[in-house]
Design a protein around this motif. Sequence first.
Motif, PDB file in Angstrom:
ATOM      1  N   GLY A   1       0.841  -1.197   0.000  1.00 50.14           N
ATOM      2  CA  GLY A   1       0.000   0.000   0.000  1.00 50.14           C
ATOM      3  C   GLY A   1       0.875   1.245   0.000  1.00 50.14           C
ATOM      4  O   GLY A   1       1.949   1.257   0.601  1.00 50.14           O
ATOM      5  N   HIS A   2       0.390   2.262  -0.692  1.00 50.65           N
ATOM      6  CA  HIS A   2       1.176   3.493  -0.840  1.00 50.65           C
ATOM      7  C   HIS A   2       0.734   4.582   0.121  1.00 50.65           C
ATOM      8  O   HIS A   2       1.204   5.711   0.033  1.00 50.65           O
ATOM      9  CB  HIS A   2       0.999   4.070  -2.253  1.00 50.65           C
ATOM     10  CG  HIS A   2       1.424   3.165  -3.353  1.00 50.65           C
ATOM     11  ND1 HIS A   2       2.334   2.154  -3.184  1.00 50.65           N
ATOM     12  CD2 HIS A   2       1.064   3.132  -4.662  1.00 50.65           C
ATOM     13  CE1 HIS A   2       2.519   1.540  -4.344  1.00 50.65           C
ATOM     14  NE2 HIS A   2       1.743   2.105  -5.250  1.00 50.65           N
ATOM     15  N   ILE A   3      -0.239   4.294   0.977  1.00 44.67           N
ATOM     16  CA  ILE A   3      -0.849   5.387   1.737  1.00 44.67           C
ATOM     17  C   ILE A   3      -0.719   5.201   3.259  1.00 44.67           C
ATOM     18  O   ILE A   3      -0.069   5.988   3.919  1.00 44.67           O
ATOM     19  CB  ILE A   3      -2.349   5.548   1.350  1.00 44.67           C
ATOM     20  CG1 ILE A   3      -2.525   5.679  -0.177  1.00 44.67           C
ATOM     21  CG2 ILE A   3      -2.985   6.715   2.100  1.00 44.67           C
ATOM     22  CD1 ILE A   3      -1.979   6.947  -0.803  1.00 44.67           C
TER      23      ILE A   3
ATOM     24  N   VAL B   1      -3.606  12.353   3.502  1.00 48.71           N
ATOM     25  CA  VAL B   1      -4.477  11.905   2.411  1.00 48.71           C
ATOM     26  C   VAL B   1      -5.946  11.949   2.837  1.00 48.71           C
ATOM     27  O   VAL B   1      -6.812  12.407   2.089  1.00 48.71           O
ATOM     28  CB  VAL B   1      -4.074  10.470   1.988  1.00 48.71           C
ATOM     29  CG1 VAL B   1      -5.118   9.848   1.085  1.00 48.71           C
ATOM     30  CG2 VAL B   1      -2.702  10.486   1.311  1.00 48.71           C
ATOM     31  N   PHE B   2      -6.214  11.448   4.038  1.00 45.49           N
ATOM     32  CA  PHE B   2      -7.591  11.422   4.550  1.00 45.49           C
ATOM     33  C   PHE B   2      -7.743  12.531   5.597  1.00 45.49           C
ATOM     34  O   PHE B   2      -7.343  12.366   6.747  1.00 45.49           O
ATOM     35  CB  PHE B   2      -7.913  10.052   5.156  1.00 45.49           C
ATOM     36  CG  PHE B   2      -7.910   8.945   4.143  1.00 45.49           C
ATOM     37  CD1 PHE B   2      -8.989   8.788   3.275  1.00 45.49           C
ATOM     38  CD2 PHE B   2      -6.832   8.082   4.026  1.00 45.49           C
ATOM     39  CE1 PHE B   2      -8.984   7.779   2.317  1.00 45.49           C
ATOM     40  CE2 PHE B   2      -6.818   7.067   3.074  1.00 45.49           C
ATOM     41  CZ  PHE B   2      -7.903   6.923   2.218  1.00 45.49           C
TER      42      PHE B   2
ATOM     43  N   PHE C   1     -12.440  12.000  -5.902  1.00 40.21           N
ATOM     44  CA  PHE C   1     -11.335  11.029  -5.971  1.00 40.21           C
ATOM     45  C   PHE C   1     -11.079  10.554  -7.404  1.00 40.21           C
ATOM     46  O   PHE C   1      -9.949  10.484  -7.846  1.00 40.21           O
ATOM     47  CB  PHE C   1     -11.674   9.839  -5.062  1.00 40.21           C
ATOM     48  CG  PHE C   1     -10.526   8.899  -4.848  1.00 40.21           C
ATOM     49  CD1 PHE C   1      -9.323   9.368  -4.335  1.00 40.21           C
ATOM     50  CD2 PHE C   1     -10.649   7.552  -5.132  1.00 40.21           C
ATOM     51  CE1 PHE C   1      -8.255   8.503  -4.115  1.00 40.21           C
ATOM     52  CE2 PHE C   1      -9.595   6.682  -4.913  1.00 40.21           C
ATOM     53  CZ  PHE C   1      -8.391   7.154  -4.406  1.00 40.21           C
TER      54      PHE C   1
ATOM     55  N   LYS D   1      -7.397  -2.149  -6.602  1.00 40.37           N
ATOM     56  CA  LYS D   1      -6.073  -2.667  -6.933  1.00 40.37           C
ATOM     57  C   LYS D   1      -6.039  -4.157  -6.587  1.00 40.37           C
ATOM     58  O   LYS D   1      -6.598  -4.567  -5.570  1.00 40.37           O
ATOM     59  CB  LYS D   1      -5.126  -1.877  -6.041  1.00 40.37           C
ATOM     60  CG  LYS D   1      -3.704  -1.911  -6.340  1.00 40.37           C
ATOM     61  CD  LYS D   1      -3.106  -0.758  -5.517  1.00 40.37           C
ATOM     62  CE  LYS D   1      -1.658  -0.907  -5.249  1.00 40.37           C
ATOM     63  NZ  LYS D   1      -1.104   0.266  -4.559  1.00 40.37           N
TER      64      LYS D   1
ATOM     65  N   ASP E   1      -9.185  -2.853   2.380  1.00 41.34           N
ATOM     66  CA  ASP E   1      -8.892  -1.453   2.080  1.00 41.34           C
ATOM     67  C   ASP E   1     -10.170  -0.684   1.732  1.00 41.34           C
ATOM     68  O   ASP E   1     -10.375  -0.264   0.590  1.00 41.34           O
ATOM     69  CB  ASP E   1      -7.868  -1.358   0.930  1.00 41.34           C
ATOM     70  CG  ASP E   1      -7.170  -0.002   0.915  1.00 41.34           C
ATOM     71  OD1 ASP E   1      -7.599   0.880   1.680  1.00 41.34           O
ATOM     72  OD2 ASP E   1      -6.229   0.178   0.135  1.00 41.34           O
TER      73      ASP E   1
ATOM     74  N   THR F   1     -11.772   4.080   0.834  1.00 40.95           N
ATOM     75  CA  THR F   1     -12.305   4.929  -0.245  1.00 40.95           C
ATOM     76  C   THR F   1     -13.655   4.430  -0.742  1.00 40.95           C
ATOM     77  O   THR F   1     -14.074   4.784  -1.851  1.00 40.95           O
ATOM     78  CB  THR F   1     -11.310   5.023  -1.422  1.00 40.95           C
ATOM     79  OG1 THR F   1     -10.918   3.702  -1.767  1.00 40.95           O
ATOM     80  CG2 THR F   1     -10.091   5.843  -1.075  1.00 40.95           C
TER      81      THR F   1
ATOM     82  N   GLU G   1       4.045  -2.420 -10.804  1.00 44.22           N
ATOM     83  CA  GLU G   1       3.611  -1.039 -11.038  1.00 44.22           C
ATOM     84  C   GLU G   1       4.812  -0.091 -11.169  1.00 44.22           C
ATOM     85  O   GLU G   1       4.729   0.933 -11.841  1.00 44.22           O
ATOM     86  CB  GLU G   1       2.718  -0.611  -9.858  1.00 44.22           C
ATOM     87  CG  GLU G   1       2.018   0.706 -10.022  1.00 44.22           C
ATOM     88  CD  GLU G   1       1.181   1.031  -8.804  1.00 44.22           C
ATOM     89  OE1 GLU G   1      -0.052   1.000  -8.896  1.00 44.22           O
ATOM     90  OE2 GLU G   1       1.753   1.296  -7.722  1.00 44.22           O
TER      91      GLU G   1
ATOM     92  N   ARG H   1      -1.738  10.982 -11.830  1.00 44.51           N
ATOM     93  CA  ARG H   1      -1.552  11.242 -10.386  1.00 44.51           C
ATOM     94  C   ARG H   1      -0.091  11.005  -9.979  1.00 44.51           C
ATOM     95  O   ARG H   1       0.471  11.770  -9.200  1.00 44.51           O
ATOM     96  CB  ARG H   1      -2.480  10.348  -9.555  1.00 44.51           C
ATOM     97  CG  ARG H   1      -3.952  10.738  -9.695  1.00 44.51           C
ATOM     98  CD  ARG H   1      -4.845   9.753  -8.942  1.00 44.51           C
ATOM     99  NE  ARG H   1      -4.576   9.744  -7.513  1.00 44.51           N
ATOM    100  CZ  ARG H   1      -4.939   8.761  -6.699  1.00 44.51           C
ATOM    101  NH1 ARG H   1      -5.604   7.706  -7.168  1.00 44.51           N
ATOM    102  NH2 ARG H   1      -4.671   8.810  -5.413  1.00 44.51           N
ATOM    103  N   PHE H   2       0.521   9.926 -10.499  1.00 48.15           N
ATOM    104  CA  PHE H   2       1.943   9.675 -10.188  1.00 48.15           C
ATOM    105  C   PHE H   2       2.815  10.794 -10.757  1.00 48.15           C
ATOM    106  O   PHE H   2       3.754  11.263 -10.103  1.00 48.15           O
ATOM    107  CB  PHE H   2       2.395   8.322 -10.773  1.00 48.15           C
ATOM    108  CG  PHE H   2       1.895   7.111 -10.014  1.00 48.15           C
ATOM    109  CD1 PHE H   2       1.836   7.090  -8.621  1.00 48.15           C
ATOM    110  CD2 PHE H   2       1.510   5.953 -10.700  1.00 48.15           C
ATOM    111  CE1 PHE H   2       1.391   5.967  -7.926  1.00 48.15           C
ATOM    112  CE2 PHE H   2       1.059   4.821 -10.012  1.00 48.15           C
ATOM    113  CZ  PHE H   2       0.999   4.829  -8.623  1.00 48.15           C
TER     114      PHE H   2
HETATM  115  C1  GN1 Z   1      -3.113   3.965  -3.550  1.00 47.10           C
HETATM  116  O1  GN1 Z   1      -3.573   2.527  -0.734  1.00 47.10           O
HETATM  117  P1  GN1 Z   1      -3.248   1.797  -1.986  1.00 47.10           P
HETATM  118  O2  GN1 Z   1      -1.783   1.596  -2.175  1.00 47.10           O
HETATM  119  O3  GN1 Z   1      -4.082   0.547  -2.103  1.00 47.10           O
HETATM  120  C2  GN1 Z   1      -4.176   4.994  -3.898  1.00 47.10           C
HETATM  121  C3  GN1 Z   1      -4.989   4.510  -5.091  1.00 47.10           C
HETATM  122  C4  GN1 Z   1      -4.065   4.269  -6.271  1.00 47.10           C
HETATM  123  C5  GN1 Z   1      -2.966   3.287  -5.860  1.00 47.10           C
HETATM  124  C6  GN1 Z   1      -1.953   3.112  -6.972  1.00 47.10           C
HETATM  125  C7  GN1 Z   1      -6.219   6.566  -1.169  1.00 47.10           C
HETATM  126  O4  GN1 Z   1      -3.747   2.768  -3.180  1.00 47.10           O
HETATM  127  O5  GN1 Z   1      -5.923   5.504  -5.457  1.00 47.10           O
HETATM  128  O6  GN1 Z   1      -4.783   3.740  -7.358  1.00 47.10           O
HETATM  129  O7  GN1 Z   1      -2.281   3.736  -4.677  1.00 47.10           O
HETATM  130  N1  GN1 Z   1      -5.060   5.211  -2.752  1.00 47.10           N
HETATM  131  C8  GN1 Z   1      -5.359   6.472  -2.366  1.00 47.10           C
HETATM  132  O8  GN1 Z   1      -1.157   2.010  -6.726  1.00 47.10           O
HETATM  133  O9  GN1 Z   1      -4.985   7.471  -2.960  1.00 47.10           O
END
Ligand code: GN1
Length: 383
Positions: free
Chosen positions: A40-42, A69-70, A173, A234, A252, A255, A278, A330-331
């Motif tokens: 997870g990236h968040i 983020v939140f 979003f 994802k 997760d 969202t 990715e 977004r990236f």
């Molecule tokens: C983030 O939290 P995670 O890693 O499952 C992101 C998604 C993106 C994703 C890209 C809250 O997801 O919107 O698609 O990375 N979540 C948030 O890998 O921005």
Amino acid sequence: MPDPSDNSEAASSVHQLVGEIGGRFAVQGQLAQAAEINSGHINSTFSGSYLQEDGTVQRYVFQSINRNVFKDPYGVMRNVERVTRHINNKVLRTKRDLGGQTLNLYPARTGESWVEDASGGVWRCYNFIEGCVTYDVVETPRQAFQAARAFGSFQDLVSDLDASLIRETIPDFHHTPKRFQRLLDVAAADPMGRLESVRAEFEFALARQKITTILTDSITAGTVPIRVTHNDTKINNVMIDAATDEAVCVIDLDTVMPGLALYDFGDLVRSATSPAAEDEKDLSKVEMRMPIFEALVEGYLDSARPFLTNEELGHLVLGGKLMTFEVGIRFLTDYLEGDVYFKTHRPGHNLDRCRTQFRLVGCIEEQEDAMNAFVRKVFNGGA
Ligand code: GN1
Ligand code: MG
């Protein structure tokens, strides 16, 4: 050579952190082992194994919500409470106890579903779904079928939840035109002086501006319905039984918001069809695997066909292209801004991620006709 004591120091600080946070939840037993879950990236996620009096071990997941983020973590928790309660009530009514294989919040000792740490971080505790794995890269059509069916079932389970009671935890979003505008604004300001080095990616994005409005225009025209959707489908957000490769449950839920079914199907196409990670640097490894796409369509329609409209069915491929493009921009935006949103683990990480997404958009464009033909064949009952 790295100092081995660094590792044990990190491990003991994880143990201490989980001990402190876990102690504030109504979990039973003695903490025996703790670990960070680096996916997870968040959010930041940890597991804790608790030894029970009878000698068995019970595992829990502790997760702190990323407040950058939140912005309203309590709103997130209200949503998660509502969604997990709704799903659990329905699942348990129709099936026998699934052995803890749905996502459950464990209460804090205050009776709330969260605790706040000294620095304002908001934490929750979930059951650890045992015997399951997650995949960052799909290996077989069966995994793709299972994951897509699980997200279709999820949409079905929350379809009778009143969308007006679900807070928009991250406004707009999946509003792709706003995401695109944000890219333009950040590029114009170019705060890190990085724009020149990403000219090719920026041009790639500019050339596709017109696709960004297709679904938002459909929403305005009322031709695609707003539903309660997951919005972060994802592939590693579905727990797959390690022994049978069957999907067990989706995770997760931060969202879960009013959205389009196409966002959910689209993010599956984005995250499952390519055999490359990715953040793969070798772009020749990125491809849109047709057999995986076909399995996604079949799995998703297996559970979602009863409620999908013809308009939605006609846009499944577009959903895939658009979600891949959206995450790509977004990236790119985050790279231009100085990597302030997604967690990164190396310089240029967000740019590498952007490049795989844009390459995948290109692969989808090349195969779009064949992909659409397959969807038509399935929904005409000819697969
Ligand atoms: C983030 O939290 P995670 O890693 O499952 C992101 C998604 C993106 C994703 C890209 C809250 O997801 O919107 O698609 O990375 N979540 C948030 O890998 O921005
Ligand atoms: Mg996730």
